[in-house]
Design a protein around this motif. Structure first.
Motif, PDB file in Angstrom:
ATOM      1  N   UNK A   1      10.857  -0.163   3.782  1.00  0.00           N
ATOM      2  CA  UNK A   1      10.798  -0.190   2.322  1.00  0.00           C
ATOM      3  C   UNK A   1       9.684  -1.125   1.854  1.00  0.00           C
ATOM      4  N   UNK A   2       9.555  -2.268   2.489  1.00  0.00           N
ATOM      5  CA  UNK A   2       8.480  -3.207   2.160  1.00  0.00           C
ATOM      6  C   UNK A   2       7.115  -2.565   2.390  1.00  0.00           C
ATOM      7  N   UNK A   3       6.935  -1.900   3.534  1.00  0.00           N
ATOM      8  CA  UNK A   3       5.649  -1.274   3.854  1.00  0.00           C
ATOM      9  C   UNK A   3       5.288  -0.202   2.834  1.00  0.00           C
ATOM     10  N   UNK A   4       6.280   0.542   2.371  1.00  0.00           N
ATOM     11  CA  UNK A   4       6.030   1.556   1.350  1.00  0.00           C
ATOM     12  C   UNK A   4       5.632   0.902   0.029  1.00  0.00           C
ATOM     13  N   UNK A   5       6.299  -0.208  -0.322  1.00  0.00           N
ATOM     14  CA  UNK A   5       6.046  -0.868  -1.595  1.00  0.00           C
ATOM     15  C   UNK A   5       4.639  -1.451  -1.674  1.00  0.00           C
ATOM     16  N   UNK A   6       4.129  -1.969  -0.560  1.00  0.00           N
ATOM     17  CA  UNK A   6       2.805  -2.599  -0.575  1.00  0.00           C
ATOM     18  C   UNK A   6       1.698  -1.635  -0.172  1.00  0.00           C
ATOM     19  N   UNK A   7       2.040  -0.375   0.024  1.00  0.00           N
ATOM     20  CA  UNK A   7       1.022   0.638   0.289  1.00  0.00           C
ATOM     21  C   UNK A   7       0.553   0.733   1.722  1.00  0.00           C
ATOM     22  N   UNK A   8       1.328   0.237   2.673  1.00  0.00           N
ATOM     23  CA  UNK A   8       0.945   0.341   4.080  1.00  0.00           C
ATOM     24  C   UNK A   8       1.214   1.726   4.646  1.00  0.00           C
TER      25      UNK A   8
ATOM     26  N   UNK B   1       3.060   9.194   2.558  1.00  0.00           N
ATOM     27  CA  UNK B   1       3.743  10.421   2.978  1.00  0.00           C
ATOM     28  C   UNK B   1       2.779  11.400   3.654  1.00  0.00           C
ATOM     29  N   UNK B   2       1.522  11.385   3.256  1.00  0.00           N
ATOM     30  CA  UNK B   2       0.539  12.291   3.844  1.00  0.00           C
ATOM     31  C   UNK B   2       0.020  11.714   5.155  1.00  0.00           C
ATOM     32  N   UNK B   3      -0.323  12.553   6.118  1.00  0.00           N
ATOM     33  CA  UNK B   3      -0.887  12.038   7.373  1.00  0.00           C
ATOM     34  C   UNK B   3      -2.263  11.437   7.132  1.00  0.00           C
ATOM     35  N   UNK B   4      -2.597  10.403   7.897  1.00  0.00           N
ATOM     36  CA  UNK B   4      -3.887   9.739   7.723  1.00  0.00           C
ATOM     37  C   UNK B   4      -4.045   8.602   8.705  1.00  0.00           C
ATOM     38  N   UNK B   5      -4.904   7.634   8.358  1.00  0.00           N
ATOM     39  CA  UNK B   5      -5.216   6.530   9.268  1.00  0.00           C
ATOM     40  C   UNK B   5      -4.341   5.310   9.021  1.00  0.00           C
ATOM     41  N   UNK B   6      -3.253   5.455   8.294  1.00  0.00           N
ATOM     42  CA  UNK B   6      -2.368   4.335   8.013  1.00  0.00           C
ATOM     43  C   UNK B   6      -1.170   4.329   8.961  1.00  0.00           C
ATOM     44  N   UNK B   7      -0.425   3.246   8.916  1.00  0.00           N
ATOM     45  CA  UNK B   7       0.741   3.086   9.787  1.00  0.00           C
ATOM     46  C   UNK B   7       1.837   4.061   9.363  1.00  0.00           C
ATOM     47  N   UNK B   8       2.461   4.706  10.337  1.00  0.00           N
ATOM     48  CA  UNK B   8       3.565   5.615  10.047  1.00  0.00           C
ATOM     49  C   UNK B   8       4.897   4.873  10.135  1.00  0.00           C
ATOM     50  N   UNK B   9       5.935   5.485   9.599  1.00  0.00           N
ATOM     51  CA  UNK B   9       7.271   4.894   9.698  1.00  0.00           C
ATOM     52  C   UNK B   9       7.715   4.772  11.151  1.00  0.00           C
TER      53      UNK B   9
END
Length: 635
Positions: A369-376, A379-387
């Motif tokens: 939840x924290x990672x989602x709130x700060x934009x880490x 939902x779309x695939x990309x170069x960011x950290x996944x759940x």
């Protein structure tokens, strides 16, 4: 869910709990969530689940399948239709439970669609109810029998019968009303503000957002629909749910991932004495092509014949061919693939970790939840950290503690029995202990969830992602096999990197955000209650921190907001000499203004030097000076 003796609580804790529970009821949370909080899971001390009270992953799946086998889904006009529906369905057998939910975001009974899941005590009762159903003659369609029904209006009863009916209806009660409703951000904030500590906030967050009992029931109804549609031709066909729907880390509204196995008994031992052998259809020697063709045909079956299925998309050219579709009665997005059992075994591994200690799932929910709130995460695939990568980070953190809460995966492998042997079609060894009651591991760690959350942020704020890789198999870091910015060894396919998609920018952003989270939790402690004030604290400050509170990279990772050309263009200046461009960051604005001022001063100095040179030339010789002026004019 476990129980806590309220008599052992201190008076302030009990008062706070009662106040919180009243707020929770006002928020109209699903029935399962209120039950979980009511039985005292918020302030209860942690417990280990290796003492004989845990279910195996396979037994959980079997229980949910049997539950779906005894159930039907009935569309009704509203939850008020249940007493009449219950009386009608009682002729088929005893109703074990019933759960209401609505599909639609308006909250209006006239426009939303209402459904009730009716679970009977015996599967024969569900079969009898389906056999008694008829097709709609006024609205003809594909006449496919299924568990998805609707309850039409019956004849109006006489007054005497109606009075007697009213007495019987008092006995019929729904186990949950609007059970699939997702808690809004405002309601969640109100719940978190009412907590006594960050420990309470973490447990409230988990209880209010995790996938509840009805959510799991609906997903296994989708599993049953897929299986029953194919088992006429393939009696051994099974659809295996995997991912967040079954691994214990799913939240309300999560998608359903399915792996379809048309012959679940392919590896089973056959009767060598039988002289009768089935004729079979030849398969394509290219396994990928075979899977693509099979999925294409299954997609046609889903789209043409199964009630409630729409928006079927065939993504057959992907690395893993997949079919995506929406189920309108279940309000559910579903992804279907074939023959990749590694995903199921990975879900089983995460499920077992959640069963070992009851702090694992709430802590994981909080971090995600924290990672989602700060934009880490995105939902779309990309170069960011996944759940999934975040979950791996939490698991590894719990392994490497001085007093570990989770064992290394190799410990599960060492404790595995011969019945735990699992080898996929791709020859991937997924063998590990399935029954954690036989696990040779006991944690002595008594840290609270609040302490663990702070330690998580502290640990990763100093972790050397440049040189070290994370291995859950050995429970420690290892040297990185390659130059990926973040390297997390896949627990089952150890040659793969779970976080291979994460680039350097996102890795640095993660490190910055965990440091920022430490600062926020340290500076936003729960204030002393004063009337008329509501200061954000704890998780609320962590999830809702404003941009000005964040530590963000100012140079190396800042996205360019304007063209460099615009900085030195005269059009970028307003008549009063101020910058006309609109900069989102004041610091950048001041930096640009300073650079522009200094650059213009240098340009003026150069211009002044050119004028001096021209004057000197005129003094030394008239012809030379005239030539310079003419050249200047040409320029």
């Amino acid at each position: 869910m476990y129980h806590v003796c309220r008599s052992s609580w201190r008076a302030p804790q009990l008062s706070a709990f009662n106040g919180l529970f009243s707020v929770l009821k006002k928020a109209v949370l699903p029935h399962q969530h209120t039950t979980a909080l009511k039985c005292g899971s918020i302030t209860a001390p942690h417990r280990s689940m290796t003492s004989g009270n845990a279910h195996t992953f396979e037994s959980m799946l079997a229980s949910r399948r049997a539950e779906a086998r005894r159930s039907i889904l009935v569309q009704v006009s509203s939850e008020r239709s249940f007493p009449e529906l219950a009386k009608y369905c009682a002729q088929f057998g005893t109703i074990a439970s019933s759960h209401h939910y609505r599909v639609g975001a308006s909250g209006d009974d006239e426009t939303d669609y209402h459904y009730i899941v009716v679970e009977f005590s015996e599967p024969e009762a569900a079969d009898a109810a389906i056999r008694s159903a008829v097709f709609n003659e006024e609205k003809p369609g594909v006449r496919a029998r299924s568990i998805f029904l609707w309850f039409r209006a019956g004849p109006r009863p006489k007054l005497a019968v109606k009075e007697a009916k009213g007495k019987d209806e008092k006995k019929a009660k729904l186990n949950s009303v609007e059970g699939s409703r997702i808690v809004g951000d405002g309601e969640l904030k109100e719940l978190l503000m009412s907590a006594e500590s960050i420990e309470d906030q973490i447990r409230i967050l988990h209880g209010a957002t995790c996938l509840n009992d009805l959510g799991k029931r609906l997903r296994f109804l989708a599993v049953r629909q897929v299986e029953s549609s194919l088992q006429g031709m393939f009696p051994q066909a099974l659809a295996y749910p995997f991912g967040s729907s079954v691994n214990g880390y799913g939240k309300m509204g999560c998608d359903l991932d399915l792996i379809l196995d048309l012959d679940s008994e392919a590896g089973a031992k056959q009767n060598p004495d039988s002289r009768l052998v089935f004729h079979t259809k030849a398969t394509n020697p290219n396994e990928r092509t075979q899977v693509q063709r099979q999925l294409e045909s299954i997609g046609d079956v889903l789209q043409l014949f199964l009630p409630g299925v729409n928006s079927v998309r065939r993504i057959l050219k992907a690395r893993v061919p997949i079919i995506k579709y929406h189920h309108e009665h279940l309000d559910l997005e579903i992804d279907l693939t074939m023959n990749n059992m590694t995903g199921v075994y990975m879900s089983e591994l995460l499920y077992l970790f959640g069963q070992i200690d009851d702090r694992v799932q709430p802590l994981t929910f909080c971090v995600r939840k924290w990672a989602q709130a700060v934009g880490l995460t995105n939902y779309a695939p990309g170069y960011w950290i996944t759940n999934f990568s975040l979950t791996m980070l939490v698991m590894y953190f719990l392994q490497q503690l001085k007093e570990p809460i989770l064992p290394p995966i190799n410990k599960l492998v060492q404790n595995a029995a011969p019945t735990d042997l699992r080898i996929t079609d791709s020859q991937i060894n997924c063998s590990f202990l399935r029954d954690i009651t036989r696990l040779d591991f006991r944690s002595t760690n008594r840290s609270s969830l609040e302490e663990l959350l702070l330690q998580f942020f502290e640990f990763y704020s100093h972790f050397d992602f440049n040189q070290r890789a994370i291995s859950l198999n050995v429970g420690s870091s290892i040297l990185k096999p390659d130059h990926s910015p973040m390297y997390i060894v896949n627990p089952l396919e150890t040659t793969l990197n779970v976080s291979k998609n994460v680039n350097l920018e996102e890795t640095e952003l993660f490190r910055i955000q965990v440091r920022n989270a430490l600062w926020l939790l340290d500076t936003h402690e729960k204030p002393i209650a004063t009337e008329g004030t509501a200061t954000e604290w704890g998780l609320i400050s962590l999830f809702g921190n404003k941009v000005k509170d964040r530590i963000t990279p100012q140079m190396f990772f800042t996205k360019r907001l304007v063209n460099v050309k615009d900085i030195f263009d005269d059009e970028s200046m307003a008549p009063n000499g101020e910058l006309a461009l609109d900069y989102k960051n004041k610091m950048v604005r001041h930096q640009v203004a300073s650079i522009q001022k200094a650059t213009r001063q240098e340009i003026n100095k150069l211009a002044a030097g050119t004028t001096t040179t021209t004057t000197t030339g005129n003094n030394n010789g008239n012809s030379s000076g005239i030539k310079l002026k003419r050249n200047a004019k040409r320029r």
